[in-house]
Design an enzyme around this catalytic site. Structure first.
Site, mmCIF file in Angstrom:
data_model
loop_
_atom_site.group_PDB
_atom_site.id
_atom_site.type_symbol
_atom_site.label_atom_id
_atom_site.label_comp_id
_atom_site.label_asym_id
_atom_site.label_seq_id
_atom_site.Cartn_x
_atom_site.Cartn_y
_atom_site.Cartn_z
ATOM 1 N N HIS A 122 61.638 -37.935 87.182
ATOM 2 C CA HIS A 122 60.754 -36.971 87.836
ATOM 3 C C HIS A 122 59.371 -37.138 87.211
ATOM 4 C CE1 HIS A 122 59.015 -33.024 88.794
ATOM 5 N NE2 HIS A 122 59.977 -32.850 89.680
ATOM 6 N N ASP A 199 65.793 -34.841 79.758
ATOM 7 C CA ASP A 199 65.364 -33.939 80.826
ATOM 8 C C ASP A 199 66.631 -33.393 81.475
ATOM 9 O OD1 ASP A 199 64.613 -32.758 83.197
ATOM 10 O OD2 ASP A 199 63.590 -34.515 84.011
ATOM 11 N N GLN A 202 68.499 -31.110 85.907
ATOM 12 C CA GLN A 202 69.636 -31.210 86.824
ATOM 13 C C GLN A 202 70.985 -31.198 86.091
ATOM 14 O OE1 GLN A 202 69.119 -31.124 90.116
ATOM 15 N NE2 GLN A 202 66.891 -31.231 89.917
ATOM 16 N N LYS A 225 67.367 -23.637 88.224
ATOM 17 C CA LYS A 225 68.319 -24.653 88.678
ATOM 18 C C LYS A 225 69.759 -24.215 88.435
ATOM 19 C CE LYS A 225 64.997 -27.887 89.217
ATOM 20 N NZ LYS A 225 64.601 -28.523 90.478
ATOM 21 N N CYS A 363 58.960 -35.861 93.912
ATOM 22 C CA CYS A 363 58.255 -36.039 92.639
ATOM 23 C C CYS A 363 58.822 -37.233 91.870
ATOM 24 C CB CYS A 363 58.330 -34.776 91.784
ATOM 25 S SG CYS A 363 57.423 -33.385 92.476
#
Length: 405
Positions: A122, A199, A202, A225, A363
């Site tokens: 991303h 990251d 997700q 999320k 993105c």
């Protein structure tokens, strides 16, 4: 295993509404998940019963708000299996979390140092490191993506060397749904003594954010999320790293002492928490984590895997549809193109039928370039989705295809 999807759906008030005269079919969960009533209630209760600034108030409301706020930090600590609660830093979300790390990193890098990210990142986990390297005169490298949509592990190993100071990669690709081998990738980076950030925007949504098991130095994720509110998230970092990490934002709360000429920083976690925090957001985030954690996780995973398998089968049988990303290990994300139309047109026509998906580059422009597409249509599934939702998606796609032909 026990999983009653209808009982789950009943807890989400937004799923009862209609869009364009059709029942809402919400398939944009990789962008943000919907919120159960208990999370909404928790936010309302905070502002209705104990709204106050935290930590320094000498009155009942301030004390109650502080207790709930800090208890929320404990819940996040348990959820990600952090060794210490002081390692959990409140942020506005994954993007700010990564920026906190990147702004510190740029002051620590020197010319000749190398930073590694990936081709599937991303923008928030790509541009930040680009910028840090440019300011420091360091070298920025990226791990390529295979045709199947997986990170090329051989290429990754070849990039690692004694000059590698920092490595960042996504737990799960927001575009492809690919689940990356973050534990083994972290172990490889540690062989060259590099710091590692994952990251987890997700990944945390599936309950996989065990930071001790992964072995990373930083883990970032957002509440929205994982069925919580927007505008709140967390950065986790190892105490040994955070205690010496340069601060980025300055202001109240993160200060220990101030004179007209100088200042010293507070202890963890407060040295990174400048300004008035999103107290209600943190409390509601903790409620979302509590709600999610009490579900049968094996049953949740089985349900989501079944949805993905069903959607993939229907996609493979749909003439003119091409799936982008066929990793062996992936979550419920179906990114695709359709011969008959631009992703934006597909999204518009599906919306007219009450189907909510995401379209565009998500993105992740370098990843779109890798697959030579302008963008994709992306359907992403969550625990409250059903096989009927997928049937509705493909029925709508069939109608859209006819209109675009």
């Amino acid at each position: 295993m026990s999983f009653d999807v209808l009982a789950i759906r009943d807890q989400f008030p937004i799923l009862k509404r209609q869009v364009n005269g059709k029942p809402l079919v919400y398939l944009d969960n990789a962008a943000t998940t919907q919120k159960p009533q208990c999370v909404i209630d928790e936010m309302v209760d905070y502002y209705s019963t104990c709204n106050s600034n935290v930590h320094r108030g000498a009155h009942f409301l301030a004390d109650q708000a502080t207790r709930r706020f800090e208890n929320a930090r404990d819940i996040v600590q348990q959820f990600i299996n952090a060794p210490q609660r002081e390692e959990v830093i409140w942020t506005t979300g994954t993007t700010e979390s990564i920026n906190i790390v990147a702004n510190g990193l740029r002051t620590l890098l020197s010319p000749g140092d190398e930073v590694i990210a990936t081709e599937m990142d991303h923008h928030a986990n790509l541009v930040t490191w680009q910028h840090a390297c440019k300011e420091a005169g360091a070298t920025f490298r990226t791990v390529p993506v295979t045709d199947a949509g997986e990170l090329d592990q051989a290429a990754y190993e070849s990039l690692l060397n004694d000059n590698t100071k920092f490595v960042a990669f996504p737990h799960v690709s927001n575009v492809l749904g690919t689940i990356n081998p973050v534990k083994s990738m972290t172990a490889k980076a540690k062989k060259v003594n590099a710091l590692v950030l994952v990251d987890g925007a997700q990944g945390a949504a599936h309950g996989w954010a065990d930071v001790q098991d992964i072995g990373c130095d930083f883990y970032a994720f957002s509440a929205h999320k994982i069925y919580g509110p927007m505008g709140i998230g967390a950065l986790w970092g190892k105490t040994s790293v955070l205690e010496n990490w340069p601060v980025w934002r300055t202001g109240g709360e993160m200060i220990a002492t101030v004179t007209l000429q100088d200042a010293t920083w507070n202890v963890l976690p407060y040295r990174f928490e400048a300004g008035t925090p999103n107290v209600g957001g943190a409390i509601a985030m903790a409620e979302a984590i509590r709600w999610f954690s009490e579900l049968d996780q094996e049953a949740v995973l089985a349900h989501e895997n079944a949805l993905l398998a069903y959607a993939t089968e229907k996609a493979n049988a749909f003439d003119g549809l091409t799936i982008i990303g066929n990793a062996k290990n992936k979550v419920g994300v179906l990114s695709f193109t359709l011969d008959q139309g631009h992703p934006a047109d597909i999204g518009f026509l599906l919306d007219q039928q009450g189907i909510a998906i995401r379209t565009g580059d998500h993105c992740a422009q370098p990843l779109m370039s890798r697959f030579d597409v302008p963008g994709t249509a992306r359907a992403s599934f969550s625990i409250y989705n059903t096989f009927d939702d997928i049937d509705a998606l493909f029925a709508a796609l069939k109608k859209a295809k006819t209109m675009l032909s």
